[in-house]
Scaffold this motif. Structure first.
Motif, PDB file in Angstrom:
ATOM      1  N   THR A 151      19.400  81.205  18.547  1.00 47.98           N
ATOM      2  CA  THR A 151      19.028  81.477  19.938  1.00 47.98           C
ATOM      3  C   THR A 151      19.734  82.723  20.452  1.00 47.98           C
ATOM      4  OG1 THR A 151      18.679  79.117  20.358  1.00 47.98           O
ATOM      5  CG2 THR A 151      19.031  80.524  22.286  1.00 47.98           C
ATOM      6  N   LEU A 152      21.028  82.844  20.167  1.00 46.42           N
ATOM      7  CA  LEU A 152      21.798  84.007  20.602  1.00 46.42           C
ATOM      8  C   LEU A 152      21.214  85.293  20.022  1.00 46.42           C
ATOM      9  CD1 LEU A 152      24.283  85.320  21.957  1.00 46.42           C
ATOM     10  CD2 LEU A 152      25.493  84.912  19.806  1.00 46.42           C
ATOM     11  N   PHE A 153      20.946  85.305  18.727  1.00 46.17           N
ATOM     12  CA  PHE A 153      20.400  86.511  18.113  1.00 46.17           C
ATOM     13  C   PHE A 153      18.980  86.801  18.598  1.00 46.17           C
ATOM     14  CE2 PHE A 153      23.668  85.735  14.710  1.00 46.17           C
ATOM     15  CZ  PHE A 153      24.441  86.835  15.045  1.00 46.17           C
ATOM     16  N   GLY A 154      18.206  85.759  18.839  1.00 44.25           N
ATOM     17  CA  GLY A 154      16.866  85.949  19.383  1.00 44.25           C
ATOM     18  C   GLY A 154      16.914  86.580  20.766  1.00 44.25           C
ATOM     19  N   LEU A 155      17.813  86.099  21.609  1.00 44.24           N
ATOM     20  CA  LEU A 155      17.950  86.658  22.951  1.00 44.24           C
ATOM     21  C   LEU A 155      18.508  88.083  22.906  1.00 44.24           C
ATOM     22  CD1 LEU A 155      19.222  83.576  24.970  1.00 44.24           C
ATOM     23  CD2 LEU A 155      16.951  84.610  25.000  1.00 44.24           C
ATOM     24  N   ALA A 200      11.723  86.366  31.536  1.00 41.84           N
ATOM     25  CA  ALA A 200      10.928  85.204  31.123  1.00 41.84           C
ATOM     26  C   ALA A 200      11.383  84.687  29.758  1.00 41.84           C
ATOM     27  CB  ALA A 200       9.447  85.557  31.092  1.00 41.84           C
ATOM     28  N   GLU A 201      11.706  85.609  28.859  1.00 38.67           N
ATOM     29  CA  GLU A 201      12.206  85.189  27.535  1.00 38.67           C
ATOM     30  C   GLU A 201      13.512  84.408  27.685  1.00 38.67           C
ATOM     31  OE1 GLU A 201      10.899  85.393  24.514  1.00 38.67           O
ATOM     32  OE2 GLU A 201       9.109  86.419  25.240  1.00 38.67           O
ATOM     33  N   PHE A 202      14.403  84.915  28.528  1.00 39.14           N
ATOM     34  CA  PHE A 202      15.666  84.216  28.753  1.00 39.14           C
ATOM     35  C   PHE A 202      15.422  82.858  29.400  1.00 39.14           C
ATOM     36  CE2 PHE A 202      17.572  88.210  27.794  1.00 39.14           C
ATOM     37  CZ  PHE A 202      18.861  87.920  27.371  1.00 39.14           C
ATOM     38  N   SER A 203      14.490  82.798  30.337  1.00 35.15           N
ATOM     39  CA  SER A 203      14.182  81.529  31.004  1.00 35.15           C
ATOM     40  C   SER A 203      13.637  80.505  30.021  1.00 35.15           C
ATOM     41  CB  SER A 203      13.167  81.748  32.126  1.00 35.15           C
ATOM     42  OG  SER A 203      13.725  82.530  33.131  1.00 35.15           O
ATOM     43  N   ARG A 204      12.730  80.956  29.137  1.00 28.06           N
ATOM     44  CA  ARG A 204      12.186  80.029  28.142  1.00 28.06           C
ATOM     45  C   ARG A 204      13.282  79.499  27.225  1.00 28.06           C
ATOM     46  NH1 ARG A 204       7.593  83.317  28.634  1.00 28.06           N
ATOM     47  NH2 ARG A 204       8.273  84.842  27.084  1.00 28.06           N
ATOM     48  N   ALA A 205      14.178  80.385  26.799  1.00 30.96           N
ATOM     49  CA  ALA A 205      15.275  79.949  25.927  1.00 30.96           C
ATOM     50  C   ALA A 205      16.187  78.981  26.665  1.00 30.96           C
ATOM     51  CB  ALA A 205      16.069  81.153  25.425  1.00 30.96           C
ATOM     52  N   LYS A 225      15.620  90.269  22.084  1.00 31.54           N
ATOM     53  CA  LYS A 225      14.764  90.433  23.263  1.00 31.54           C
ATOM     54  C   LYS A 225      15.397  91.411  24.256  1.00 31.54           C
ATOM     55  CE  LYS A 225      11.428  87.852  22.023  1.00 31.54           C
ATOM     56  NZ  LYS A 225      10.174  88.452  21.649  1.00 31.54           N
ATOM     57  N   THR A 226      16.718  91.355  24.387  1.00 32.58           N
ATOM     58  CA  THR A 226      17.408  92.285  25.277  1.00 32.58           C
ATOM     59  C   THR A 226      17.224  93.717  24.783  1.00 32.58           C
ATOM     60  OG1 THR A 226      19.051  90.606  25.856  1.00 32.58           O
ATOM     61  CG2 THR A 226      19.648  92.905  26.269  1.00 32.58           C
ATOM     62  N   PHE A 227      17.406  93.926  23.478  1.00 33.26           N
ATOM     63  CA  PHE A 227      17.223  95.269  22.931  1.00 33.26           C
ATOM     64  C   PHE A 227      15.778  95.740  23.073  1.00 33.26           C
ATOM     65  CE2 PHE A 227      21.265  94.665  20.548  1.00 33.26           C
ATOM     66  CZ  PHE A 227      21.905  95.798  21.004  1.00 33.26           C
ATOM     67  N   GLY A 254       7.340 101.723  39.284  1.00 31.72           N
ATOM     68  CA  GLY A 254       7.950 100.489  39.785  1.00 31.72           C
ATOM     69  C   GLY A 254       7.313  99.243  39.185  1.00 31.72           C
ATOM     70  N   ARG A 255       5.976  99.259  39.071  1.00 30.74           N
ATOM     71  CA  ARG A 255       5.288  98.106  38.473  1.00 30.74           C
ATOM     72  C   ARG A 255       5.678  97.952  37.007  1.00 30.74           C
ATOM     73  NH1 ARG A 255       1.102  99.732  41.840  1.00 30.74           N
ATOM     74  NH2 ARG A 255       0.208 101.096  40.250  1.00 30.74           N
ATOM     75  N   GLN A 256       5.717  99.062  36.269  1.00 31.43           N
ATOM     76  CA  GLN A 256       6.080  98.983  34.851  1.00 31.43           C
ATOM     77  C   GLN A 256       7.519  98.517  34.686  1.00 31.43           C
ATOM     78  OE1 GLN A 256       5.042 102.997  33.752  1.00 31.43           O
ATOM     79  NE2 GLN A 256       3.135 102.333  32.796  1.00 31.43           N
ATOM     80  N   LEU A 257       8.396  99.013  35.535  1.00 35.56           N
ATOM     81  CA  LEU A 257       9.789  98.594  35.497  1.00 35.56           C
ATOM     82  C   LEU A 257       9.897  97.097  35.781  1.00 35.56           C
ATOM     83  CD1 LEU A 257      12.654  99.717  35.167  1.00 35.56           C
ATOM     84  CD2 LEU A 257      12.689 100.092  37.628  1.00 35.56           C
ATOM     85  N   TYR A 258       9.152  96.625  36.770  1.00 38.02           N
ATOM     86  CA  TYR A 258       9.157  95.207  37.108  1.00 38.02           C
ATOM     87  C   TYR A 258       8.617  94.370  35.940  1.00 38.02           C
ATOM     88  CZ  TYR A 258       8.156  90.787  39.335  1.00 38.02           C
ATOM     89  OH  TYR A 258       8.103  89.448  39.622  1.00 38.02           O
ATOM     90  N   GLU A 259       7.561  94.844  35.290  1.00 38.28           N
ATOM     91  CA  GLU A 259       6.983  94.113  34.158  1.00 38.28           C
ATOM     92  C   GLU A 259       7.982  93.987  33.018  1.00 38.28           C
ATOM     93  OE1 GLU A 259       3.348  96.143  33.179  1.00 38.28           O
ATOM     94  OE2 GLU A 259       2.383  95.530  35.041  1.00 38.28           O
ATOM     95  N   ILE A 260       8.708  95.059  32.730  1.00 38.90           N
ATOM     96  CA  ILE A 260       9.713  95.006  31.666  1.00 38.90           C
ATOM     97  C   ILE A 260      10.798  93.996  32.032  1.00 38.90           C
ATOM     98  CG2 ILE A 260      11.555  96.309  30.523  1.00 38.90           C
ATOM     99  CD1 ILE A 260       9.686  98.792  30.753  1.00 38.90           C
ATOM    100  N   ALA A 261      11.297  94.095  33.260  1.00 37.28           N
ATOM    101  CA  ALA A 261      12.370  93.188  33.692  1.00 37.28           C
ATOM    102  C   ALA A 261      11.896  91.737  33.723  1.00 37.28           C
ATOM    103  CB  ALA A 261      12.879  93.607  35.072  1.00 37.28           C
ATOM    104  N   SER A 262      10.696  91.503  34.246  1.00 33.00           N
ATOM    105  CA  SER A 262      10.227  90.117  34.336  1.00 33.00           C
ATOM    106  C   SER A 262       9.898  89.550  32.960  1.00 33.00           C
ATOM    107  CB  SER A 262       9.026  90.007  35.274  1.00 33.00           C
ATOM    108  OG  SER A 262       7.918  90.708  34.756  1.00 33.00           O
ATOM    109  N   GLY A 263       9.410  90.400  32.053  1.00 28.83           N
ATOM    110  CA  GLY A 263       9.141  89.931  30.689  1.00 28.83           C
ATOM    111  C   GLY A 263      10.412  89.511  29.971  1.00 28.83           C
ATOM    112  N   THR A 264      11.447  90.325  30.109  1.00 24.99           N
ATOM    113  CA  THR A 264      12.730  90.000  29.482  1.00 24.99           C
ATOM    114  C   THR A 264      13.334  88.759  30.132  1.00 24.99           C
ATOM    115  OG1 THR A 264      13.068  92.341  28.976  1.00 24.99           O
ATOM    116  CG2 THR A 264      15.001  90.922  28.884  1.00 24.99           C
TER     117      THR A 264
END
Length: 189
Positions: A18-22, A95-100, A25-27, A83-93
């Motif tokens: 999980t740690l390495f997966g996250l 979301a991955e953390f939230s799922r984990a 995702k961060t990278f 701003g939208r693209q920046l928000y999409e990147i941040a929310s996507g990342t």
């Protein structure tokens, strides 16, 4: 209920995965952010060069004012897009953390439930009330956690809607201002 060495090793292995997966995702999120910023910088540099050439070729003040006014709308749209693209990147990342986090929380909840069931089966006679109170407390904590998760998801949805509304409003206002500036520049001719 005691944990065996195999269970501990499996738990540590799952936590490391999980740690390495996250971390990956961060990278990935950082890579996307760098790519976005490089592309935005490259586009801004190219546009600045083209705009400088256009300014230098302006024949009079009215043409220069019209050129300047024509830059407002595209600039506002690019800022909103960034701003939208920046928000999409941040929310996507995020979301991955939230799922984990949710997966880990579910695993912990299953382990606590299993531990409580085992404790209830092996509890001495007369402690049923204590076990029931403990189960009730755990259930209440789980319900509170789920309520907080729902509230966070709702807040994220509201924040996204607000961001989209602000971008749309800013784009409309910039278009209105650009049209007014263009009309004023053309009126001075």
């Amino acid at each position: 209920m005691t944990l065996t060495q195999e269970q501990l090793i499996a738990s540590h292995k799952a936590n490391l995965e999980t740690l390495f997966g996250l971390t990956n995702k961060t990278f990935e999120g950082v890579e996307k952010l760098v790519e976005l910023n490089v592309a935005a910088s490259r586009a801004a540099l190219n546009e600045a060069a083209a705009h400088a050439q256009a300014v230098l070729s302006a024949k009079d003040v009215q043409q220069l004012l019209a050129l300047q006014a024509s830059q407002f709308q595209p600039l506002a749209e690019k800022v909103a897009s960034y701003g939208r693209q920046l928000y999409e990147i941040a929310s996507g990342t995020t979301a991955e953390f939230s799922r984990a986090f949710e997966a880990q929380a579910a695993e912990v909840q299953r382990n606590v439930d299993s531990l409580l069931d085992s404790a209830a089966k092996n509890a001495p006679a007369g402690t049923e009330t204590s076990v029931a109170v403990l189960k009730s407390a755990v259930s209440a904590a789980n319900n509170a956690f789920e309520s907080v998760q729902k509230a966070v998801k709702q807040a994220s949805t509201v924040a996204e809607a607000n961001m989209n509304a602000m971008a749309s409003n800013a784009s409309r206002q910039t278009a209105t201002a650009a049209a007014a500036a263009t009309a004023a520049a053309q009126g001075k001719r």
